[in-house]
Write a protein that holds these residues in place. Structure first.
Motif, PDB file in Angstrom:
ATOM      1  N   ILE A  46       0.944  -0.789  -0.020  1.00  0.00           N
ATOM      2  CA  ILE A  46       0.202   0.423   0.192  1.00  0.00           C
ATOM      3  C   ILE A  46       0.653   1.034   0.088  1.00  0.00           C
ATOM      4  O   ILE A  46       0.522   1.922  -0.816  1.00  0.00           O
ATOM      5  CB  ILE A  46      -1.098  -0.404   1.305  1.00  0.00           C
ATOM      6  CG1 ILE A  46      -2.069  -1.100   0.690  1.00  0.00           C
ATOM      7  CG2 ILE A  46      -1.332   1.118   1.326  1.00  0.00           C
ATOM      8  CD1 ILE A  46      -2.874  -1.260   2.287  1.00  0.00           C
ATOM      9  N   ALA A  47       1.872   1.123   0.843  1.00  0.00           N
ATOM     10  CA  ALA A  47       2.471   2.195   1.385  1.00  0.00           C
ATOM     11  C   ALA A  47       3.842   2.163   2.143  1.00  0.00           C
ATOM     12  O   ALA A  47       3.461   1.018   3.435  1.00  0.00           O
ATOM     13  CB  ALA A  47       1.963   3.889   1.891  1.00  0.00           C
ATOM     14  N   THR A  48       5.151   3.441   2.004  1.00  0.00           N
ATOM     15  CA  THR A  48       5.793   3.315   2.500  1.00  0.00           C
ATOM     16  C   THR A  48       6.014   4.366   3.659  1.00  0.00           C
ATOM     17  O   THR A  48       5.148   5.392   3.195  1.00  0.00           O
ATOM     18  CB  THR A  48       7.081   3.264   2.426  1.00  0.00           C
ATOM     19  OG1 THR A  48       7.115   2.266   1.290  1.00  0.00           O
ATOM     20  CG2 THR A  48       7.953   3.422   2.806  1.00  0.00           C
ATOM     21  N   ALA A  49       6.163   3.613   5.224  1.00  0.00           N
ATOM     22  CA  ALA A  49       5.638   4.809   6.521  1.00  0.00           C
ATOM     23  C   ALA A  49       7.077   5.997   6.121  1.00  0.00           C
ATOM     24  O   ALA A  49       8.047   5.108   7.136  1.00  0.00           O
ATOM     25  CB  ALA A  49       4.588   4.448   7.643  1.00  0.00           C
ATOM     26  N   ALA A  55       3.503   9.530   4.013  1.00  0.00           N
ATOM     27  CA  ALA A  55       4.261   8.301   3.787  1.00  0.00           C
ATOM     28  C   ALA A  55       3.996   8.378   2.012  1.00  0.00           C
ATOM     29  O   ALA A  55       3.295   8.961   1.259  1.00  0.00           O
ATOM     30  CB  ALA A  55       2.566   7.048   3.746  1.00  0.00           C
ATOM     31  N   THR A  56       4.732   7.104   1.256  1.00  0.00           N
ATOM     32  CA  THR A  56       4.764   6.875  -0.302  1.00  0.00           C
ATOM     33  C   THR A  56       3.904   6.065  -0.763  1.00  0.00           C
ATOM     34  O   THR A  56       4.498   5.084  -0.655  1.00  0.00           O
ATOM     35  CB  THR A  56       6.267   6.917  -0.543  1.00  0.00           C
ATOM     36  OG1 THR A  56       7.227   7.523   0.095  1.00  0.00           O
ATOM     37  CG2 THR A  56       6.229   6.518  -1.580  1.00  0.00           C
ATOM     38  N   TYR A  57       3.271   6.430  -1.126  1.00  0.00           N
ATOM     39  CA  TYR A  57       2.011   5.335  -1.827  1.00  0.00           C
ATOM     40  C   TYR A  57       2.650   4.818  -3.053  1.00  0.00           C
ATOM     41  O   TYR A  57       2.987   5.610  -3.242  1.00  0.00           O
ATOM     42  CB  TYR A  57       0.583   6.468  -1.769  1.00  0.00           C
ATOM     43  CG  TYR A  57       0.014   6.756  -0.126  1.00  0.00           C
ATOM     44  CD1 TYR A  57       0.112   8.019   0.334  1.00  0.00           C
ATOM     45  CD2 TYR A  57      -0.409   5.858   0.180  1.00  0.00           C
ATOM     46  CE1 TYR A  57       0.106   8.148   1.438  1.00  0.00           C
ATOM     47  CE2 TYR A  57      -1.424   6.126   1.551  1.00  0.00           C
ATOM     48  CZ  TYR A  57      -1.003   7.426   2.150  1.00  0.00           C
ATOM     49  OH  TYR A  57      -1.156   7.354   3.591  1.00  0.00           O
ATOM     50  N   GLU A  58       1.705   3.445  -3.706  1.00  0.00           N
ATOM     51  CA  GLU A  58       1.339   3.081  -4.357  1.00  0.00           C
ATOM     52  C   GLU A  58       0.356   3.685  -5.132  1.00  0.00           C
ATOM     53  O   GLU A  58      -0.022   3.785  -4.805  1.00  0.00           O
ATOM     54  CB  GLU A  58       2.135   1.511  -4.092  1.00  0.00           C
ATOM     55  CG  GLU A  58       3.419   0.731  -3.393  1.00  0.00           C
ATOM     56  CD  GLU A  58       4.502   1.189  -3.858  1.00  0.00           C
ATOM     57  OE1 GLU A  58       4.697   0.692  -5.359  1.00  0.00           O
ATOM     58  OE2 GLU A  58       5.310   1.657  -3.703  1.00  0.00           O
TER      59      GLU A  58
END
Lengths: 115, 114
Positions: A46-49, A55-58
């Motif tokens: 989903i994302a990198t927190a 956060a960095t979302y896919e």
């Protein structure tokens, strides 16, 4: 390896409500991630927190639907907002350490059912 | 984009025997990491074994070993002396050296029969 605690382990929610999932690690980690595993399927990031920033979302995942917080190096939350039955999945937190960024350790996951 | 394919949705093996799970992947990268994760009914994802693409030697961890064929983009997992506790869903996964995202295959449900 890390000791990763996810809460709640499972929940049943009503359509239109929101649920916040917590991920707590027993030591400081460099990276924290959130994955979704839909019924009978594989895991999708989903994302990198990111600690102290957004956060960095896919692709296919947006902040309004899946807001994420990471206030420090050991804790993160994922909120599933305005839920629908299609959000019924297992949500997993994973972490990676500075010295081994390519190895991710996973929590036991949160099984979410939306009615 | 990278893709990971596991062509065996289900497999079964008798206790104490050996089983091999298949995985193929597609990438244009030269350096990367490959993983096998195990997910028992408890849902906990457990790292079984890891392979670095620049290493020719196949990784081994006790009863678990891999057959890494870089040119063929193949990464199979061999489980020797299968035990009942090996019953789980097994996922093959890929990670670029420069990144942190894990790309997972569809999984293979392994059942070890007594």
């Amino acid at each position: 390896s890390a000791v990763i605690s996810q809460k709640p382990s499972r929940d049943i929610c009503q359509r239109g409500t929101s649920l916040t999932i917590q991920c707590q690690v027993d030591s400081q980690v460099t990276m924290m991630f959130w994955y979704r595993q839909q019924p009978g399927q594989s895991l999708t990031l989903i994302a990198t927190a990111n600690q102290g920033s957004e956060a960095t979302y896919e692709s296919g995942f947006v902040i309004d639907k899946f807001p994420i917080s990471r206030p420090n190096l050991t804790f993160s939350t994922l909120t599933v907002s305005n839920m629908s039955p299609e959000d019924s999945s297992i949500y997993l937190c994973s972490v990676a350490y500075q010295g081994a960024k390519n190895i991710q350790y996973f929590g036991a996951g949160t099984r979410l059912s939306v009615l | 984009a990278q893709t990971v394919t596991q062509s065996q949705p289900e497999m079964s093996v008798q206790e104490a025997e050996t089983v091999t799970l298949s995985c193929t992947y597609d990438t244009s990268e030269n350096n990367y990491y490959l993983f096998w994760y195990k997910q028992p009914p408890s849902r906990q994802m457990i790292l079984v074994i890891r392979q670095e693409a620049y290493k020719q030697q196949n990784a081994t961890e006790n009863r678990f070993s891999v057959n890494f064929q870089k040119a063929a983009k193949s990464f199979s997992l061999k489980i020797s002396d299968s035990q009942l506790g090996d019953t789980a869903m097994y996922f093959c996964a890929f990670m670029q050296t420069s990144g942190s995202r894990l790309t997972f295959g569809e999984g293979t449900q392994l059942t070890v029969n007594p």
